[in-house]
Design an enzyme around this catalytic site. Structure first.
Site, PDB file in Angstrom:
ATOM      1  N   SER A   1       0.816  -1.222   0.000  1.00 24.88           N
ATOM      2  CA  SER A   1       0.000   0.000   0.000  1.00 24.88           C
ATOM      3  C   SER A   1       0.845   1.265   0.000  1.00 24.88           C
ATOM      4  O   SER A   1       1.915   1.316   0.613  1.00 24.88           O
ATOM      5  CB  SER A   1      -0.932   0.024   1.219  1.00 24.88           C
ATOM      6  OG  SER A   1      -1.885  -1.003   1.142  1.00 24.88           O
ATOM      7  N   GLU A   2       0.334   2.288  -0.683  1.00 24.81           N
ATOM      8  CA  GLU A   2       0.993   3.585  -0.775  1.00 24.81           C
ATOM      9  C   GLU A   2      -0.039   4.678  -0.534  1.00 24.81           C
ATOM     10  O   GLU A   2      -1.245   4.407  -0.520  1.00 24.81           O
ATOM     11  CB  GLU A   2       1.622   3.771  -2.159  1.00 24.81           C
ATOM     12  CG  GLU A   2       2.716   2.786  -2.464  1.00 24.81           C
ATOM     13  CD  GLU A   2       3.396   3.021  -3.815  1.00 24.81           C
ATOM     14  OE1 GLU A   2       4.338   2.290  -4.126  1.00 24.81           O
ATOM     15  OE2 GLU A   2       2.963   3.943  -4.546  1.00 24.81           O
TER      16      GLU A   2
ATOM     17  N   THR B   1       1.785  -3.129   8.455  1.00 27.53           N
ATOM     18  CA  THR B   1       1.743  -3.911   9.700  1.00 27.53           C
ATOM     19  C   THR B   1       3.139  -4.461  10.001  1.00 27.53           C
ATOM     20  O   THR B   1       3.836  -4.905   9.102  1.00 27.53           O
ATOM     21  CB  THR B   1       0.749  -5.070   9.565  1.00 27.53           C
ATOM     22  OG1 THR B   1      -0.539  -4.547   9.246  1.00 27.53           O
ATOM     23  CG2 THR B   1       0.645  -5.865  10.856  1.00 27.53           C
TER      24      THR B   1
ATOM     25  N   GLY C   1      -3.482 -14.542   2.063  1.00 32.35           N
ATOM     26  CA  GLY C   1      -3.608 -13.674   3.228  1.00 32.35           C
ATOM     27  C   GLY C   1      -5.047 -13.432   3.622  1.00 32.35           C
ATOM     28  O   GLY C   1      -5.366 -13.277   4.808  1.00 32.35           O
ATOM     29  N   ARG C   2      -5.941 -13.401   2.632  1.00 26.63           N
ATOM     30  CA  ARG C   2      -7.365 -13.208   2.918  1.00 26.63           C
ATOM     31  C   ARG C   2      -7.911 -14.315   3.811  1.00 26.63           C
ATOM     32  O   ARG C   2      -8.795 -14.085   4.636  1.00 26.63           O
ATOM     33  CB  ARG C   2      -8.163 -13.182   1.612  1.00 26.63           C
ATOM     34  CG  ARG C   2      -7.991 -11.899   0.838  1.00 26.63           C
ATOM     35  CD  ARG C   2      -8.659 -11.970  -0.513  1.00 26.63           C
ATOM     36  NE  ARG C   2      -8.255 -10.821  -1.312  1.00 26.63           N
ATOM     37  CZ  ARG C   2      -8.013 -10.838  -2.610  1.00 26.63           C
ATOM     38  NH1 ARG C   2      -8.144 -11.978  -3.279  1.00 26.63           N
ATOM     39  NH2 ARG C   2      -7.662  -9.756  -3.248  1.00 26.63           N
TER      40      ARG C   2
ATOM     41  N   GLN D   1     -36.142 -13.505  25.740  1.00 29.38           N
ATOM     42  CA  GLN D   1     -36.133 -13.849  24.323  1.00 29.38           C
ATOM     43  C   GLN D   1     -35.343 -12.845  23.490  1.00 29.38           C
ATOM     44  O   GLN D   1     -34.690 -13.223  22.502  1.00 29.38           O
ATOM     45  CB  GLN D   1     -37.570 -13.942  23.796  1.00 29.38           C
ATOM     46  CG  GLN D   1     -37.658 -14.565  22.419  1.00 29.38           C
ATOM     47  CD  GLN D   1     -39.095 -14.685  21.938  1.00 29.38           C
ATOM     48  OE1 GLN D   1     -39.747 -13.688  21.647  1.00 29.38           O
ATOM     49  NE2 GLN D   1     -39.586 -15.921  21.866  1.00 29.38           N
TER      50      GLN D   1
ATOM     51  N   GLY E   1     -24.643  -4.211  27.638  1.00 27.04           N
ATOM     52  CA  GLY E   1     -25.194  -2.946  28.109  1.00 27.04           C
ATOM     53  C   GLY E   1     -24.097  -1.952  28.465  1.00 27.04           C
ATOM     54  O   GLY E   1     -23.091  -1.835  27.765  1.00 27.04           O
TER      55      GLY E   1
ATOM     56  N   GLU F   1      -5.928  -5.894   3.637  1.00 28.52           N
ATOM     57  CA  GLU F   1      -5.724  -7.035   2.724  1.00 28.52           C
ATOM     58  C   GLU F   1      -6.906  -7.198   1.757  1.00 28.52           C
ATOM     59  O   GLU F   1      -7.336  -8.315   1.445  1.00 28.52           O
ATOM     60  CB  GLU F   1      -5.432  -8.314   3.502  1.00 28.52           C
ATOM     61  CG  GLU F   1      -4.074  -8.228   4.204  1.00 28.52           C
ATOM     62  CD  GLU F   1      -3.547  -9.543   4.710  1.00 28.52           C
ATOM     63  OE1 GLU F   1      -3.809 -10.572   4.073  1.00 28.52           O
ATOM     64  OE2 GLU F   1      -2.863  -9.520   5.740  1.00 28.52           O
ATOM     65  N   GLY F   2      -7.407  -6.071   1.289  1.00 30.67           N
ATOM     66  CA  GLY F   2      -8.523  -6.064   0.347  1.00 30.67           C
ATOM     67  C   GLY F   2      -9.814  -5.718   1.043  1.00 30.67           C
ATOM     68  O   GLY F   2     -10.304  -6.493   1.869  1.00 30.67           O
TER      69      GLY F   2
END
Length: 386
Positions: A133-134, A165, A249-250, A286, A346, A370-371
């Site tokens: 990535s850039e 990373t 990697g995915r 419920q 909560g 990674e996409g």
């Protein structure tokens, strides 16, 4: 395409179950205690990663010949889920080292490259990083501005990489750079860059929403001399290399998302049996039961998609579609499950000591790195329209 003889993903072997149990034991005994502090202070899990290396989790799919565990992708998915249930920062460090760095080196590196780097990467002695990535090339991986000028016996590397990373802690980086712009994607190379090469600078750690225990930074290259023997594959192989390692990697990131989701479910089940409202445990209401039912159903579905993608990879079937589906679905399940876990808890879900707010923050990145989810849909649609 999956063949009729593919692994039955419902039948895990004794070895695979043993790997899963070992990862679970390690995560519960070694990662749980300090995970909130590491997240709060963006503290890199140095000692924990070292132990993960000693246990074989940093080079799971690498052949024992190069210091790895020699395990299959299914085992890797099972281990990733268990580690991610507790600490997604540790699991992304593990994922990058396994899926993007070690796997790429073993599959496409020279014998010399493999023997030089893999044993230390697998043992946890050093960590690897993958730099694609850039600032202007994230999803559009073909638009590489980082250049690797061919100088005869070496390349001259110049440019900037973003969102890396393991950026400040790695010792070895697989850097994607453009050598022949006129050839576009076929002119891209992948180079092994060592941390101490002159002209190579790591930027400051990013202050992130989630996975704060892992380090992410920019990398700057100014006339870095990279020897020709540090190129992986033939001239122009870099883009294909990047697409191949990211496809695997995915699966790792899908397993990370699965772990965040299943961790959210486990904590929600536990809390719902302890917390009382209107005189009974909230698990008897419920409204809560339906939330838990939805979480359990989607977590199981995500797990099956992850195991299917892993089985496809192990069987040498085409796993582009199944891997993209696993990441697309599991990352959505992670986000949805973490949000519901906070809701079930909560007010307690909004404070750090109950962990689920961290899961919610960690989950979001699985839909991006990674996409992105949008890129996964492009991959899937291309595959089904073939």
């Amino acid at each position: 395409m999956q063949t009729a003889t593919s692994t039955n993903i419902y039948d895990l072997t004794e070895e695979q179950l043993a790997v899963r149990d070992a990862a679970r034991d390690f995560a519960q005994s070694e990662l749980w205690a300090g995970v909130i502090e590491r997240d709060e202070h963006q503290k890199f899990p140095t000692e924990q990663i070292k132990k993960m290396g000693e246990l074989g989790f940093m080079g799971m799919m690498v052949s024992p010949e190069y210091g790895g565990s020699g395990l299959d992708t299914v085992s890797y998915v099972l281990a990733m889920e268990e580690i991610s249930k507790v600490d997604a920062s540790c699991s992304v460090i593990m994922s990058v080292n396994n899926s993007l760095v070690c796997w790429g080196l073993e599959q496409y590196g020279t014998e010399e490259q493999k023997r030089k780097y893999l044993p230390r990467l697998c043992s946890g002695e050093i960590i690897g990083a993958f730099a694609l990535s850039e600032p202007e090339a994230g999803s559009d991986a073909t638009s590489q501005r980082t250049t690797a000028e061919d100088m005869g016996d070496h390349y001259l590397l110049n440019g900037t990489k973003n969102w890396i990373t393991n950026g400040t802690t790695a010792s070895v980086y697989l850097v994607i750079a453009q050598t022949n712009p006129e050839l576009k994607s076929r002119g891209i190379n992948v180079l092994i860059v060592d941390k101490d090469m002159p002209g190579f600078i790591q930027g400051p750690k990013e202050n992130k929403l989630g996975i704060r225990g892992s380090d992410t930074c920019s990398l700057m290259f100014t006339d870095v001399k990279v020897p020709k023997e540090n190129r992986i594959g033939a001239d122009g192989f870099g883009f294909k290399f990047a697409m191949q390692v990211l496809a695997g990697g995915r699966i790792g990131i899908a397993a990370q998302a699965l772990g965040i989701a299943s961790g959210s479910l486990e904590l929600s089940l536990k809390y719902s049996k302890e917390r009382k409202a209107f005189g009974v445990e909230i698990a008897k209401h419920q409204a809560i039961q339906f939330k838990l039912a939805d979480m359990a159903t989607t977590v199981d579905a995500a797990r099956l998609l992850c195991l299917q993608a892993a089985a496809d990879k192990d069987n040498h079937d085409d796993y582009a579609k199944s891997g993209a589906m696993a990441k697309l679905f599991a990352s959505k399940v992670a986000m949805d499950s973490a949000v519901e876990a906070v809701q079930i808890h909560g007010g307690y879900g909004f404070v750090k000591e109950y962990h689920v707010e961290r899961f919610m923050r960690d989950a979001k990145i699985t839909q991006i790195y990674e996409g992105t989810s949008e890129i996964q849909k492009i991959v899937i649609s291309r595959e089904i329209l073939k």
